[in-house]
Design a protein around this motif. Sequence first.
Motif, PDB file in Angstrom:
ATOM      1  N   TYR A   3       0.833  -1.200   0.000  1.00  0.00           N
ATOM      2  CA  TYR A   3       0.000   0.000   0.000  1.00  0.00           C
ATOM      3  C   TYR A   3       0.873   1.257   0.000  1.00  0.00           C
ATOM      4  N   LEU A   6      -0.679   3.125   5.134  1.00  0.00           N
ATOM      5  CA  LEU A   6      -1.549   2.310   5.979  1.00  0.00           C
ATOM      6  C   LEU A   6      -1.716   3.034   7.318  1.00  0.00           C
ATOM      7  N   ALA A  26      -6.259   1.347   4.538  1.00  0.00           N
ATOM      8  CA  ALA A  26      -5.172   1.244   3.566  1.00  0.00           C
ATOM      9  C   ALA A  26      -5.485   2.091   2.337  1.00  0.00           C
ATOM     10  N   ALA A  42       3.313  -1.415   3.651  1.00  0.00           N
ATOM     11  CA  ALA A  42       2.983  -0.098   3.116  1.00  0.00           C
ATOM     12  C   ALA A  42       4.251   0.733   3.056  1.00  0.00           C
TER      13      ALA A  42
END
Length: 559
Positions: A3, A6, A26, A42
């Motif tokens: 991601y 997050l 996310a 992330a």
Amino acid sequence: MKYDILIKNGKVIDGSGLPGFYGDVAISNGRIVAVGRVNGEAKRVLDAEGLVVAPGIIDNHTHYDAQVIWDPLCEFSCYHGVTTVVTGNCSLGLAPAHKEDQEPLAGILSHVEAIPLEAIRAGVKWSWETVPEYLDALDQRLGINVACLIGHSAVRRYVMGEASQEREATEEEIDAMKALIREGIEAGAVGLSFERNFRHFDWDGKLAPANLATDDEILSLVSVLDELGRGVIQFGGDKEMGLKVAKASGRPVFYGNITQQAVAPNRWREQLDQAEDMLRQGYRAYQFVMPRPGDLRYTLKTAQHFDALPTWKGVMLAPLDERKKAFRDPETRAKLHKEAVATTDPPPAPRQPGEFTRRWDLQFVFKPALEKNQGLQGKSIAEIAEEQNKDVLDVFLDLALEEDLETEFERREVNSDDNAMSALLSSPYTVVGQSDGGAHVVFRTDYSYGTYLLAHWVRDKGIISLEEAIRKLSFIPASLFGMLDRGLVRPGMAADLIVFDPDTVGPLEPGESEDLPGGATRRKQLAQGFEWTLVNGEVLLEKGEHTGVYPGRVARDFV
Ligand SMILES: [Zn+2]
């Protein structure tokens, strides 16, 4: 999948009104992609332990049309959790504009909305003529999102020139205006605003163009939105016009506001009944409610609201030394008493707007000047009089005199009654907002309405839940303006998010700032309690500081 961001361990209040829950959010490519217990990597993790994660505030009524050109963050709204503003209200705007319309449009915006003209002249580099060109110019560099209404006055001036401020429009002129509105909405303007308010004129005293429109012109223009099947309409007017426009256009209409006022104690109730009645009939005609009380602080050096009382007027116009002498003089004080202290309960209604209400239970000690009087802070004059077994006017004047007229008092006569505000804010038929952000910059800071709502009405007074307040600040305006990809914390939505501490979030004390282009001064109010503000998936503000990114867009996706 990795991601972009997050947000972990926060309490998600998603904007729907559903109870908040602990979870993660996310974000990838500017959108929310997962909500709940999210595992995975992330590029950046934000730990929101102890904080609330909510959709950003959508401020549905502002006048940032000019300011956004030199200030893409729309200060100071951005510091209050606002991630989208609606501009172009009250018929005003800077597009479309021929070269020769630039100065008149700037003048009308400046005069009507109390924005220093030198700031607009110094800050706005006109690089557009049409609405599509204006939207493209904005889209070059925005901190927060901007949704633009098309201002009727600008359109009328563009088509009719100076005659727009002098006469009714011909059929051909109305057709030309309709074409411009169609072009603007197709390019991404979210609707149309008009306004017939005879206090709206330019620096030469000529009425703003929209004032000269007949009902037929207005109904003809709003029919464009009906044809296109999209967009909203904003104006200031009565319920008859609200209903007419809602029926003619079939579109959501915002036509006024409901204000609780101590001078007319029952009016808000009647207005709320009317608003509810109209919506129950199935017409989308809404009224705003501003959660903030008026900015009504005063000292006996500066107060104006006693001026309608004859003895008071003379005393308040006198130089300070004489004024203090008059306040001490028993004979003068008796006259002041006769005028300002009512003998009936409740006091008779003032004869003119702005006149002193004689409601000493609504005059509060905001800030005592002397250390020994700090205990009086936050108490009403009536309350202190009762405690000290003294007359209200003696309490008021003796305190002010003891503190050399430096005592700061506060009138809480507008949008401050707990019962009224509880009914207005919790009604499903009202819309919270109408901050006028970017306008009246010398006097007002109503752009802090969101943080005030969260601090005062949610936390301190408990009249609505945090979930409901967030819904009113985000999901409701997003829905009404047709921005269906904003206003909720859900997968697929634009990642406009605020992460804040619900125990401390709130506006700070206002001050002054000399930061307008050309050096003009304005009121400045910041906020506390925000950890991060995200716009389209990027961190715009961190602990109230701009990170340097410009992720905002012109909000063109609407229905
Ligand atoms: Zn306005």
